[in-house]
Design an enzyme around this catalytic site. Structure first.
Site, PDB file in Angstrom:
ATOM      1  N   GLY A  46       0.455  -1.245   0.292  1.00 39.44           N
ATOM      2  CA  GLY A  46       0.158  -0.315  -0.311  1.00 39.44           C
ATOM      3  C   GLY A  46       0.787   1.276  -0.138  1.00 39.44           C
ATOM      4  O   GLY A  46       1.682   1.152   0.872  1.00 39.44           O
ATOM      5  N   GLN A  51       3.076   9.968   0.827  1.00 35.61           N
ATOM      6  CA  GLN A  51       4.144   9.316   1.046  1.00 35.61           C
ATOM      7  C   GLN A  51       5.257   9.459   0.007  1.00 35.61           C
ATOM      8  O   GLN A  51       6.696   9.303   0.011  1.00 35.61           O
ATOM      9  CB  GLN A  51       4.064   7.232   0.753  1.00 35.61           C
ATOM     10  N   CYS A  95       6.055   0.234   6.928  1.00 32.52           N
ATOM     11  CA  CYS A  95       5.466   1.171   6.066  1.00 32.52           C
ATOM     12  C   CYS A  95       6.573   1.913   5.727  1.00 32.52           C
ATOM     13  O   CYS A  95       8.118   1.549   5.802  1.00 32.52           O
ATOM     14  CB  CYS A  95       5.121   2.530   7.187  1.00 32.52           C
ATOM     15  N   LEU A  96       6.093   1.937   4.320  1.00 33.08           N
ATOM     16  CA  LEU A  96       7.021   2.422   3.847  1.00 33.08           C
ATOM     17  C   LEU A  96       8.162   3.762   3.953  1.00 33.08           C
ATOM     18  O   LEU A  96       9.810   3.628   3.494  1.00 33.08           O
ATOM     19  CB  LEU A  96       7.399   2.400   1.861  1.00 33.08           C
ATOM     20  N   HIS A 137      -3.967   1.599   7.416  1.00 29.70           N
ATOM     21  CA  HIS A 137      -2.869   1.563   7.174  1.00 29.70           C
ATOM     22  C   HIS A 137      -3.036   3.039   6.618  1.00 29.70           C
ATOM     23  O   HIS A 137      -2.599   4.193   7.076  1.00 29.70           O
ATOM     24  CB  HIS A 137      -1.662   0.725   7.465  1.00 29.70           C
ATOM     25  N   GLU A 138      -2.923   2.838   5.681  1.00 27.42           N
ATOM     26  CA  GLU A 138      -3.126   3.721   4.086  1.00 27.42           C
ATOM     27  C   GLU A 138      -4.132   5.060   4.655  1.00 27.42           C
ATOM     28  O   GLU A 138      -3.632   6.629   4.363  1.00 27.42           O
ATOM     29  CB  GLU A 138      -3.767   3.440   2.547  1.00 27.42           C
ATOM     30  N   HIS A 141      -2.317   7.728   6.737  1.00 24.34           N
ATOM     31  CA  HIS A 141      -1.309   8.705   6.426  1.00 24.34           C
ATOM     32  C   HIS A 141      -1.714   9.404   5.622  1.00 24.34           C
ATOM     33  O   HIS A 141      -1.870  11.133   5.494  1.00 24.34           O
ATOM     34  CB  HIS A 141      -0.445   7.373   4.666  1.00 24.34           C
TER      35      HIS A 141
END
Ligand code: NI
Length: 172
Positions: A46, A51, A95-96, A137-138, A141
Protein backbone atom coordinates in the site's frame (compact mmCIF):
# COMPACT_ATOMS: atom_id res chain seq x y z
CA UNK A 1 5.11 4.86 -15.68
CA UNK A 2 7.94 5.77 -13.39
CA UNK A 3 8.89 5.22 -9.79
CA UNK A 4 8.83 8.14 -7.39
CA UNK A 5 11.01 8.87 -4.36
CA UNK A 6 9.30 7.89 -1.08
CA UNK A 7 9.66 10.36 1.77
CA UNK A 8 10.61 8.93 5.14
CA UNK A 9 10.58 9.83 8.81
CA UNK A 10 11.22 12.54 10.07
CA UNK A 11 9.95 14.43 6.97
CA UNK A 12 7.26 16.79 8.40
CA UNK A 13 5.10 16.28 5.27
CA UNK A 14 4.16 12.86 6.70
CA UNK A 15 2.21 14.72 9.40
CA UNK A 16 0.23 16.84 6.96
CA UNK A 17 -3.51 16.15 6.49
CA UNK A 18 -4.16 15.52 2.79
CA UNK A 19 -6.75 17.48 0.79
CA UNK A 20 -9.73 15.88 -0.94
CA UNK A 21 -9.37 15.25 -4.66
CA UNK A 22 -11.66 17.67 -6.53
CA UNK A 23 -11.33 16.26 -10.02
CA UNK A 24 -9.68 13.10 -11.29
CA UNK A 25 -7.68 14.33 -14.28
CA UNK A 26 -4.93 12.80 -16.41
CA UNK A 27 -2.26 14.10 -14.04
CA UNK A 28 -3.84 12.37 -11.03
CA UNK A 29 -4.33 9.12 -12.97
CA UNK A 30 -0.65 9.19 -13.90
CA UNK A 31 0.20 9.82 -10.24
CA UNK A 32 -1.88 6.74 -9.28
CA UNK A 33 -0.03 4.63 -11.89
CA UNK A 34 3.35 5.92 -10.75
CA UNK A 35 2.41 5.24 -7.12
CA UNK A 36 1.48 1.64 -7.99
CA UNK A 37 4.80 1.15 -9.77
CA UNK A 38 6.64 2.71 -6.82
CA UNK A 39 4.76 0.41 -4.42
CA UNK A 40 5.49 -2.77 -6.44
CA UNK A 41 9.12 -1.72 -6.81
CA UNK A 42 9.63 -1.06 -3.06
CA UNK A 43 8.05 -3.68 -2.57
CA UNK A 44 4.99 -2.87 -0.49
CA UNK A 45 1.25 -3.58 -0.37
CA UNK A 46 0.00 0.00 0.00
CA UNK A 47 1.05 3.60 -0.56
CA UNK A 48 -0.56 6.98 0.12
CA UNK A 49 0.08 10.01 -2.11
CA UNK A 50 1.57 11.96 0.79
CA UNK A 51 4.36 9.35 0.92
CA UNK A 52 5.53 10.61 -2.47
CA UNK A 53 5.09 14.20 -1.29
CA UNK A 54 1.63 14.88 -2.76
CA UNK A 55 -0.94 15.93 -0.11
CA UNK A 56 -4.00 14.55 -1.95
CA UNK A 57 -6.44 11.94 -0.69
CA UNK A 58 -5.33 9.08 -2.91
CA UNK A 59 -4.16 5.61 -1.88
CA UNK A 60 -3.08 2.56 -3.87
CA UNK A 61 -3.08 -1.04 -2.67
CA UNK A 62 -2.43 -4.57 -3.79
CA UNK A 63 -2.57 -7.33 -1.19
CA UNK A 64 -2.54 -10.23 -3.68
CA UNK A 65 -0.21 -13.10 -2.74
CA UNK A 66 2.90 -13.56 -4.86
CA UNK A 67 1.37 -16.54 -6.68
CA UNK A 68 -1.91 -14.79 -7.45
CA UNK A 69 -2.83 -12.36 -10.19
CA UNK A 70 -1.99 -8.76 -9.29
CA UNK A 71 -5.00 -6.83 -8.00
CA UNK A 72 -4.08 -3.14 -8.13
CA UNK A 73 -6.52 -0.76 -6.44
CA UNK A 74 -6.51 3.03 -6.62
CA UNK A 75 -8.92 4.84 -4.29
CA UNK A 76 -9.58 8.57 -4.49
CA UNK A 77 -11.07 10.22 -1.38
CA UNK A 78 -11.33 6.90 0.49
CA UNK A 79 -13.51 7.00 3.57
CA UNK A 80 -14.32 4.25 6.04
CA UNK A 81 -18.12 4.00 6.08
CA UNK A 82 -18.51 1.12 8.50
CA UNK A 83 -16.26 -0.89 10.78
CA UNK A 84 -16.82 -4.10 12.64
CA UNK A 85 -16.24 -2.86 16.16
CA UNK A 86 -16.47 -6.33 17.65
CA UNK A 87 -13.77 -8.25 15.86
CA UNK A 88 -10.18 -7.10 15.68
CA UNK A 89 -7.15 -8.34 13.82
CA UNK A 90 -3.51 -8.01 14.84
CA UNK A 91 -0.96 -7.62 12.09
CA UNK A 92 2.74 -6.86 12.20
CA UNK A 93 2.74 -3.68 10.11
CA UNK A 94 5.59 -1.98 8.35
CA UNK A 95 5.61 1.31 6.46
CA UNK A 96 7.65 2.34 3.42
CA UNK A 97 8.17 5.73 5.11
CA UNK A 98 9.63 4.08 8.24
CA UNK A 99 12.17 1.60 6.86
CA UNK A 100 13.24 -1.39 8.97
CA UNK A 101 10.57 -0.84 11.60
CA UNK A 102 7.67 -3.18 12.31
CA UNK A 103 4.97 -3.13 14.93
CA UNK A 104 2.05 -5.38 15.93
CA UNK A 105 -1.10 -3.28 15.57
CA UNK A 106 -4.66 -4.25 16.49
CA UNK A 107 -7.36 -2.79 14.25
CA UNK A 108 -10.97 -3.59 13.37
CA UNK A 109 -10.98 -6.82 11.34
CA UNK A 110 -13.47 -5.77 8.67
CA UNK A 111 -14.86 -2.60 7.20
CA UNK A 112 -16.66 -1.00 4.30
CA UNK A 113 -14.73 1.70 2.45
CA UNK A 114 -16.28 4.25 0.09
CA UNK A 115 -14.15 5.90 -2.59
CA UNK A 116 -14.06 7.24 -6.12
CA UNK A 117 -12.61 4.94 -8.75
CA UNK A 118 -10.42 6.00 -11.68
CA UNK A 119 -13.50 7.12 -13.64
CA UNK A 120 -14.70 9.20 -10.70
CA UNK A 121 -17.52 6.75 -9.94
CA UNK A 122 -18.45 6.30 -6.26
CA UNK A 123 -17.75 2.75 -5.12
CA UNK A 124 -18.07 0.74 -1.94
CA UNK A 125 -15.89 -2.20 -1.03
CA UNK A 126 -16.26 -4.58 1.89
CA UNK A 127 -12.83 -5.68 3.09
CA UNK A 128 -11.44 -7.99 5.73
CA UNK A 129 -8.10 -9.63 6.52
CA UNK A 130 -4.95 -7.99 5.20
CA UNK A 131 -6.87 -5.66 2.87
CA UNK A 132 -8.87 -4.20 5.79
CA UNK A 133 -5.64 -3.64 7.71
CA UNK A 134 -3.89 -2.05 4.72
CA UNK A 135 -6.83 0.29 3.95
CA UNK A 136 -6.82 1.58 7.54
CA UNK A 137 -3.04 2.04 7.48
CA UNK A 138 -3.17 4.05 4.23
CA UNK A 139 -6.15 6.19 5.28
CA UNK A 140 -4.23 6.99 8.48
CA UNK A 141 -1.49 8.45 6.24
CA UNK A 142 -4.06 10.82 4.67
CA UNK A 143 -4.76 12.11 8.17
CA UNK A 144 -1.08 12.52 9.06
CA UNK A 145 -1.12 9.45 11.27
CA UNK A 146 1.72 6.92 11.34
CA UNK A 147 2.12 3.45 12.86
CA UNK A 148 4.52 4.86 15.47
CA UNK A 149 1.49 6.69 16.90
CA UNK A 150 0.36 3.32 18.26
CA UNK A 151 3.43 3.34 20.52
CA UNK A 152 3.70 5.02 23.89
CA UNK A 153 5.07 8.58 23.77
CA UNK A 154 8.40 7.42 25.16
CA UNK A 155 8.90 4.61 22.63
CA UNK A 156 7.75 6.83 19.77
CA UNK A 157 10.31 9.49 20.71
CA UNK A 158 13.07 6.87 20.66
CA UNK A 159 12.14 5.80 17.10
CA UNK A 160 11.83 9.42 15.88
CA UNK A 161 15.20 10.33 17.42
CA UNK A 162 16.82 7.38 15.66
CA UNK A 163 15.48 8.54 12.27
CA UNK A 164 16.46 12.18 12.93
CA UNK A 165 19.98 11.07 13.75
CA UNK A 166 20.17 8.91 10.59
CA UNK A 167 18.91 11.86 8.48
CA UNK A 168 21.54 14.17 10.02
CA UNK A 169 24.27 11.65 9.32
CA UNK A 170 23.09 11.14 5.74
CA UNK A 171 23.21 14.87 5.03
CA UNK A 172 26.50 15.49 6.87
NI1 NI B 1 2.75 3.43 5.67
Amino acid sequence: MSTLPIITLPDPLLRQVSDPVERIDAELLKLADDMLETMYDAPGIGLAAIQVGVPKRLIVLDVAEDDDQPNPLAMFNPEILKVDGETTRVHEEGCLSIPDFRLDIERPASLVVGYLDREGKPRELAADGLLATAIQHEIDHLNGKLIIDFLSRLKRDIVVRKFKKAAREASA
